[in-house]
Design a protein around this motif. Structure first.
Motif, PDB file in Angstrom:
ATOM      1  N   TYR A   1     -17.438  22.799  24.701  1.00  0.00           N
ATOM      2  CA  TYR A   1     -16.417  23.809  24.446  1.00  0.00           C
ATOM      3  C   TYR A   1     -15.065  23.354  24.984  1.00  0.00           C
ATOM      4  O   TYR A   1     -15.006  22.599  25.948  1.00  0.00           O
ATOM      5  CB  TYR A   1     -16.776  25.126  25.156  1.00  0.00           C
ATOM      6  CG  TYR A   1     -18.224  25.539  25.045  1.00  0.00           C
ATOM      7  CD1 TYR A   1     -19.174  25.048  25.938  1.00  0.00           C
ATOM      8  CD2 TYR A   1     -18.641  26.420  24.060  1.00  0.00           C
ATOM      9  CE1 TYR A   1     -20.505  25.413  25.848  1.00  0.00           C
ATOM     10  CE2 TYR A   1     -19.978  26.800  23.965  1.00  0.00           C
ATOM     11  CZ  TYR A   1     -20.903  26.289  24.862  1.00  0.00           C
ATOM     12  OH  TYR A   1     -22.224  26.654  24.763  1.00  0.00           O
TER      13      TYR A   1
ATOM     14  N   TRP B   1     -27.373  27.005  23.228  1.00  0.00           N
ATOM     15  CA  TRP B   1     -26.408  27.732  22.425  1.00  0.00           C
ATOM     16  C   TRP B   1     -26.143  29.118  22.981  1.00  0.00           C
ATOM     17  O   TRP B   1     -25.036  29.600  22.975  1.00  0.00           O
ATOM     18  CB  TRP B   1     -26.935  27.847  20.993  1.00  0.00           C
ATOM     19  CG  TRP B   1     -26.138  28.728  20.098  1.00  0.00           C
ATOM     20  CD1 TRP B   1     -26.434  29.984  19.704  1.00  0.00           C
ATOM     21  CD2 TRP B   1     -24.887  28.411  19.487  1.00  0.00           C
ATOM     22  NE1 TRP B   1     -25.456  30.473  18.868  1.00  0.00           N
ATOM     23  CE2 TRP B   1     -24.510  29.528  18.715  1.00  0.00           C
ATOM     24  CE3 TRP B   1     -24.060  27.295  19.513  1.00  0.00           C
ATOM     25  CZ2 TRP B   1     -23.327  29.546  17.975  1.00  0.00           C
ATOM     26  CZ3 TRP B   1     -22.888  27.327  18.777  1.00  0.00           C
ATOM     27  CH2 TRP B   1     -22.546  28.440  18.020  1.00  0.00           C
ATOM     28  N   SER B   2     -27.186  29.749  23.448  1.00  0.00           N
ATOM     29  CA  SER B   2     -27.065  31.140  23.851  1.00  0.00           C
ATOM     30  C   SER B   2     -26.089  31.291  25.008  1.00  0.00           C
ATOM     31  O   SER B   2     -26.059  30.491  25.916  1.00  0.00           O
ATOM     32  CB  SER B   2     -28.424  31.672  24.288  1.00  0.00           C
ATOM     33  OG  SER B   2     -28.281  32.919  24.936  1.00  0.00           O
ATOM     34  N   SER B   3     -25.316  32.321  24.961  1.00  0.00           N
ATOM     35  CA  SER B   3     -24.380  32.528  26.068  1.00  0.00           C
ATOM     36  C   SER B   3     -25.089  33.057  27.308  1.00  0.00           C
ATOM     37  O   SER B   3     -24.472  33.260  28.339  1.00  0.00           O
ATOM     38  CB  SER B   3     -23.253  33.462  25.658  1.00  0.00           C
ATOM     39  OG  SER B   3     -23.772  34.682  25.210  1.00  0.00           O
ATOM     40  N   TYR B   4     -26.410  33.249  27.189  1.00  0.00           N
ATOM     41  CA  TYR B   4     -27.169  33.489  28.409  1.00  0.00           C
ATOM     42  C   TYR B   4     -27.147  32.236  29.278  1.00  0.00           C
ATOM     43  O   TYR B   4     -27.378  32.298  30.469  1.00  0.00           O
ATOM     44  CB  TYR B   4     -28.635  33.815  28.100  1.00  0.00           C
ATOM     45  CG  TYR B   4     -28.848  35.195  27.562  1.00  0.00           C
ATOM     46  CD1 TYR B   4     -29.578  35.395  26.406  1.00  0.00           C
ATOM     47  CD2 TYR B   4     -28.331  36.298  28.215  1.00  0.00           C
ATOM     48  CE1 TYR B   4     -29.793  36.671  25.910  1.00  0.00           C
ATOM     49  CE2 TYR B   4     -28.527  37.576  27.724  1.00  0.00           C
ATOM     50  CZ  TYR B   4     -29.264  37.750  26.569  1.00  0.00           C
ATOM     51  OH  TYR B   4     -29.475  39.003  26.090  1.00  0.00           O
TER      52      TYR B   4
ATOM     53  N   GLU C   1     -25.644  29.156  31.170  1.00  0.00           N
ATOM     54  CA  GLU C   1     -24.391  28.950  31.880  1.00  0.00           C
ATOM     55  C   GLU C   1     -23.543  27.872  31.236  1.00  0.00           C
ATOM     56  O   GLU C   1     -24.038  26.807  30.870  1.00  0.00           O
ATOM     57  CB  GLU C   1     -24.691  28.554  33.323  1.00  0.00           C
ATOM     58  CG  GLU C   1     -23.444  28.316  34.167  1.00  0.00           C
ATOM     59  CD  GLU C   1     -23.778  28.000  35.601  1.00  0.00           C
ATOM     60  OE1 GLU C   1     -24.960  28.018  35.960  1.00  0.00           O
ATOM     61  OE2 GLU C   1     -22.828  27.729  36.371  1.00  0.00           O
ATOM     62  N   GLN C   2     -22.271  28.157  31.107  1.00  0.00           N
ATOM     63  CA  GLN C   2     -21.305  27.145  30.702  1.00  0.00           C
ATOM     64  C   GLN C   2     -20.694  26.554  31.968  1.00  0.00           C
ATOM     65  O   GLN C   2     -20.170  27.275  32.814  1.00  0.00           O
ATOM     66  CB  GLN C   2     -20.220  27.750  29.813  1.00  0.00           C
ATOM     67  CG  GLN C   2     -20.761  28.185  28.453  1.00  0.00           C
ATOM     68  CD  GLN C   2     -19.687  28.640  27.496  1.00  0.00           C
ATOM     69  OE1 GLN C   2     -18.516  28.299  27.631  1.00  0.00           O
ATOM     70  NE2 GLN C   2     -20.080  29.428  26.501  1.00  0.00           N
TER      71      GLN C   2
ATOM     72  N   PHE D   1     -17.915  24.313  33.726  1.00  0.00           N
ATOM     73  CA  PHE D   1     -16.523  23.974  33.423  1.00  0.00           C
ATOM     74  C   PHE D   1     -16.058  22.728  34.160  1.00  0.00           C
ATOM     75  O   PHE D   1     -16.477  22.463  35.302  1.00  0.00           O
ATOM     76  CB  PHE D   1     -15.600  25.144  33.801  1.00  0.00           C
ATOM     77  CG  PHE D   1     -15.623  26.257  32.804  1.00  0.00           C
ATOM     78  CD1 PHE D   1     -16.669  27.170  32.773  1.00  0.00           C
ATOM     79  CD2 PHE D   1     -14.612  26.386  31.863  1.00  0.00           C
ATOM     80  CE1 PHE D   1     -16.708  28.188  31.840  1.00  0.00           C
ATOM     81  CE2 PHE D   1     -14.632  27.400  30.925  1.00  0.00           C
ATOM     82  CZ  PHE D   1     -15.683  28.301  30.910  1.00  0.00           C
TER      83      PHE D   1
END
Lengths: 115, 109
Positions: free
Chosen positions: A33, A98-101, A103-104, A106
């Motif tokens: 992202y 993919w799921s926003s469950y 963690e992204q 950064f």
């Protein structure tokens, strides 16, 4: 602990120039992202990327922006002809799923200054 | 369209005092809410997510669908809690996070 890295930490460019911001996501992550944060404003989603193609993009992500995964490790954001209003902090993130469950994670960000 | 609002840009409390950082959202689907934190000169990192219903560093957050809120609370603030806190909304099908404006929390000694 693995981390997302971004280079450079600060980029200064002249209006109209092309810039490439680089990111190395966490190695076993599949989803990538870009977000940006104009000074004093919200963190805004730009684009997500999976399997060598854009999964989703925001209205900000117009034709002057492009993303690429040129090799197995780097993920780049290109701005073709920079404008003054492109000055912002740009964050790269990655996630396993993919799921926003999920963690992204950064990166530390690249501060882009357009003069 | 989804939206996240954090009404307080700045919040200052004394060490040991309770703290509540407010977050309200609007979203037509089933929301997935998160709190991210950014300590001074560090990167954004996930603090907690509503689905986990966990307490991290003494912080908790409860999703209130009736009030469309996801406030972050801690009963006794510590100086090391001083940071920028962002509430974020995830979509049920998709990956983008929609962030609030952020609240700068300062815990004074």
């Amino acid at each position: 602990e693995p981390e997302v890295t971004q280079t450079p930490s600060h980029q200064v460019t002249q209006m109209g120039q092309e810039v490439i911001l680089r990111c190395v996501p966490i190695s076993n992550h599949l989803y990538f992202y870009w977000y940006r944060q104009i000074l004093g404003q919200k963190v805004e989603f730009l684009v997500s990327f999976y399997n060598n193609e854009i999964s989703e993009k925001s209205e900000i992500f117009d034709d002057q922006f492009s993303v690429e995964r040129p090799d197995g490790s780097n993920f780049t954001l290109k701005i073709r002809s920079t404008k003054l209003e492109d000055s912002a902090m740009y964050f790269c993130a990655s996630s396993r799923d993919w799921s926003s469950y999920n963690e992204q994670f950064f990166g530390p960000g690249t501060r882009l200054t357009v003069l | 369209a989804q939206r996240v609002t954090q009404p307080e840009k700045l919040l200052s409390v004394f060490k040991g005092a309770p703290v509540e950082l407010k977050c309200n959202y609007s979203y037509s689907g089933s929301p997935e809410l998160f709190w991210y934190v950014q300590y001074s000169r560090q990167r954004l990192q996930l603090l907690l997510r509503h689905i986990s219903r966990e307490s991290i560093k003494g912080f908790t957050a409860d999703l209130n669908k009736g009030e469309t809120s996801f406030h972050l609370k801690k009963p006794f603030a510590q100086e090391e809690d001083s940071a920028m806190y962002y509430c974020a909304l995830g979509q049920t099908s998709g990956s983008r996070l929609t962030f609030g404006e952020g609240t700068q929390l300062t815990v004074n000694p």
